[in-house]
Design a protein around this motif. Structure first.
Motif, PDB file in Angstrom:
ATOM      1  N   LEU A  79      -3.392   3.708  -0.657  1.00  0.00           N
ATOM      2  CA  LEU A  79      -4.239   3.673   0.531  1.00  0.00           C
ATOM      3  C   LEU A  79      -4.971   5.001   0.586  1.00  0.00           C
ATOM      4  O   LEU A  79      -4.348   6.062   0.708  1.00  0.00           O
ATOM      5  N   LEU A  80      -6.295   4.963   0.458  1.00  0.00           N
ATOM      6  CA  LEU A  80      -7.079   6.196   0.430  1.00  0.00           C
ATOM      7  C   LEU A  80      -7.360   6.705   1.836  1.00  0.00           C
ATOM      8  O   LEU A  80      -7.353   7.909   2.083  1.00  0.00           O
ATOM      9  N   ASP A  81      -7.650   5.785   2.755  1.00  0.00           N
ATOM     10  CA  ASP A  81      -7.829   6.163   4.149  1.00  0.00           C
ATOM     11  C   ASP A  81      -7.690   4.923   5.015  1.00  0.00           C
ATOM     12  O   ASP A  81      -7.765   3.798   4.527  1.00  0.00           O
ATOM     13  N   MET A  82      -7.447   5.170   6.303  1.00  0.00           N
ATOM     14  CA  MET A  82      -7.282   4.075   7.255  1.00  0.00           C
ATOM     15  C   MET A  82      -7.829   4.553   8.599  1.00  0.00           C
ATOM     16  O   MET A  82      -7.461   5.618   9.082  1.00  0.00           O
ATOM     17  N   LEU A 131       0.823  -1.206   0.000  1.00  0.00           N
ATOM     18  CA  LEU A 131       0.000   0.000   0.000  1.00  0.00           C
ATOM     19  C   LEU A 131       0.856   1.255   0.000  1.00  0.00           C
ATOM     20  O   LEU A 131       1.763   1.401   0.824  1.00  0.00           O
ATOM     21  N   LEU A 132       0.561   2.152  -0.924  1.00  0.00           N
ATOM     22  CA  LEU A 132       1.244   3.445  -1.014  1.00  0.00           C
ATOM     23  C   LEU A 132       0.408   4.498  -0.303  1.00  0.00           C
ATOM     24  O   LEU A 132      -0.780   4.651  -0.590  1.00  0.00           O
ATOM     25  N   ASP A 133       1.051   5.197   0.629  1.00  0.00           N
ATOM     26  CA  ASP A 133       0.395   6.289   1.345  1.00  0.00           C
ATOM     27  C   ASP A 133       1.290   7.519   1.191  1.00  0.00           C
ATOM     28  O   ASP A 133       2.156   7.783   2.028  1.00  0.00           O
ATOM     29  N   HIS A 134       1.119   8.204   0.066  1.00  0.00           N
ATOM     30  CA  HIS A 134       1.943   9.356  -0.306  1.00  0.00           C
ATOM     31  C   HIS A 134       3.409   8.931  -0.371  1.00  0.00           C
ATOM     32  O   HIS A 134       3.760   8.139  -1.219  1.00  0.00           O
ATOM     33  N   ASP A 135       4.244   9.413   0.547  1.00  0.00           N
ATOM     34  CA  ASP A 135       5.668   9.077   0.503  1.00  0.00           C
ATOM     35  C   ASP A 135       6.027   7.960   1.479  1.00  0.00           C
ATOM     36  O   ASP A 135       7.163   7.836   1.919  1.00  0.00           O
ATOM     37  N   GLU A 193     -10.128  -7.526   2.673  1.00  0.00           N
ATOM     38  CA  GLU A 193      -9.034  -7.756   3.613  1.00  0.00           C
ATOM     39  C   GLU A 193      -8.462  -6.439   4.151  1.00  0.00           C
ATOM     40  O   GLU A 193      -8.133  -6.336   5.328  1.00  0.00           O
ATOM     41  N   ALA A 194      -8.333  -5.428   3.291  1.00  0.00           N
ATOM     42  CA  ALA A 194      -7.821  -4.124   3.744  1.00  0.00           C
ATOM     43  C   ALA A 194      -8.741  -3.528   4.813  1.00  0.00           C
ATOM     44  O   ALA A 194      -8.267  -2.983   5.814  1.00  0.00           O
ATOM     45  N   MET A 195     -10.041  -3.668   4.621  1.00  0.00           N
ATOM     46  CA  MET A 195     -10.980  -3.149   5.619  1.00  0.00           C
ATOM     47  C   MET A 195     -10.889  -3.969   6.903  1.00  0.00           C
ATOM     48  O   MET A 195     -10.864  -3.415   8.015  1.00  0.00           O
ATOM     49  N   GLY A 208      -8.808  -1.385   8.574  1.00  0.00           N
ATOM     50  CA  GLY A 208      -9.880  -0.399   8.447  1.00  0.00           C
ATOM     51  C   GLY A 208      -9.614   0.540   7.291  1.00  0.00           C
ATOM     52  O   GLY A 208      -9.947   1.724   7.350  1.00  0.00           O
ATOM     53  N   GLY A 209      -8.998   0.005   6.216  1.00  0.00           N
ATOM     54  CA  GLY A 209      -8.572   0.848   5.109  1.00  0.00           C
ATOM     55  C   GLY A 209      -9.379   0.671   3.849  1.00  0.00           C
ATOM     56  O   GLY A 209      -9.923  -0.402   3.583  1.00  0.00           O
ATOM     57  N   THR A 210      -9.453   1.751   3.074  1.00  0.00           N
ATOM     58  CA  THR A 210     -10.000   1.676   1.723  1.00  0.00           C
ATOM     59  C   THR A 210      -8.853   1.989   0.768  1.00  0.00           C
ATOM     60  O   THR A 210      -7.960   2.789   1.088  1.00  0.00           O
TER      61      THR A 210
END
Length: 145
Positions: A88-91, A11-15, A52-54, A58-60
Motif C-alpha cells: 500500500l503506497l498511500d491511503m 495489502l502490506l503497509d510496512h509492518d 477497487e483499492a481507490m 482511497g489507496g494506491t
C-alpha cells in the motif's frame, strides 16, 4: 455457465497488513480483503485491483503478485477470486468513491491496520476461511521480506 472474476489484495503497509472490516447492524463483523469484481472497462486483473483499492480505501498500490485463486461454483455463475499481495503506497479516505459507499445494503466497511503477525491475523475473523489459512501460513515470511 457464467464466470465472474474478482481481484482482491492483501495489502502490506510496512509492518502492518490492511484489510476491510465489514459489518451490518445486529450482525457479527469480519475482515476481508480490498477488491471486487472485474469490470468490462478494466484492462486486466491488476487494473481492476487498482481501481477497487481507490474506490474502497482511497489507496494506491505498488506491483501486485497473485498468490491464491479460489473458485466458488454456483448454480448460474462461478466466481473466481484472484488474491494478490501488494504494498500500500498511500491511503486517503477522502478519495474513496464507488457504488458501495452510497448503498445501504452494503453495510459498513472501513480499512483496518493490523500488525504483521500470526496472533493479530488469527484474531481478525478473516474471510473466507481458505484465505485466512493461507495468510496465517505465510504472514511470518511476508514480514521477513
Amino acid at each position: 455457465m457464467r464466470i465472474r472474476h474478482k481481484a482482491r489484495a492483501v495489502l502490506l503497509d510496512h509492518d502492518h497488513l490492511v484489510f476491510l472490516k465489514r459489518g451490518w447492524p445486529g450482525g457479527d463483523s469480519y475482515c476481508t480483503t480490498v477488491g471486487g469484481s472485474v469490470e468490462p472497462g478494466d484492462a486486466d486483473l491488476e487494473a481492476a485491483l487498482r481501481r477497487e483499492a481507490m474506490e474502497e480505501i482511497g489507496g494506491t498500490i505498488g506491483p501486485a503478485t497473485e498468490f491464491l485463486t479460489l473458485t466458488e461454483p454456483g448454480a448460474t455463475t462461478t466466481v473466481v477470486e484472484h488474491y494478490f499481495l501488494a504494498d500500500l503506497l498511500d491511503m486517503d479516505l477522502s478519495r474513496r468513491h464507488g457504488p458501495e459507499l452510497g448503498d445501504p445494503d452494503t453495510g459498513d466497511f472501513a480499512p483496518v491496520r493490523v500488525p504483521l503477525s500470526r496472533p493479530a491475523v488469527a484474531a481478525l475473523n478473516l474471510q473466507p476461511p481458505a484465505l485466512a489459512e493461507h495468510v496465517l501460513r505465510h504472514v511470518d515470511a511476508w514480514g521477513a521480506a
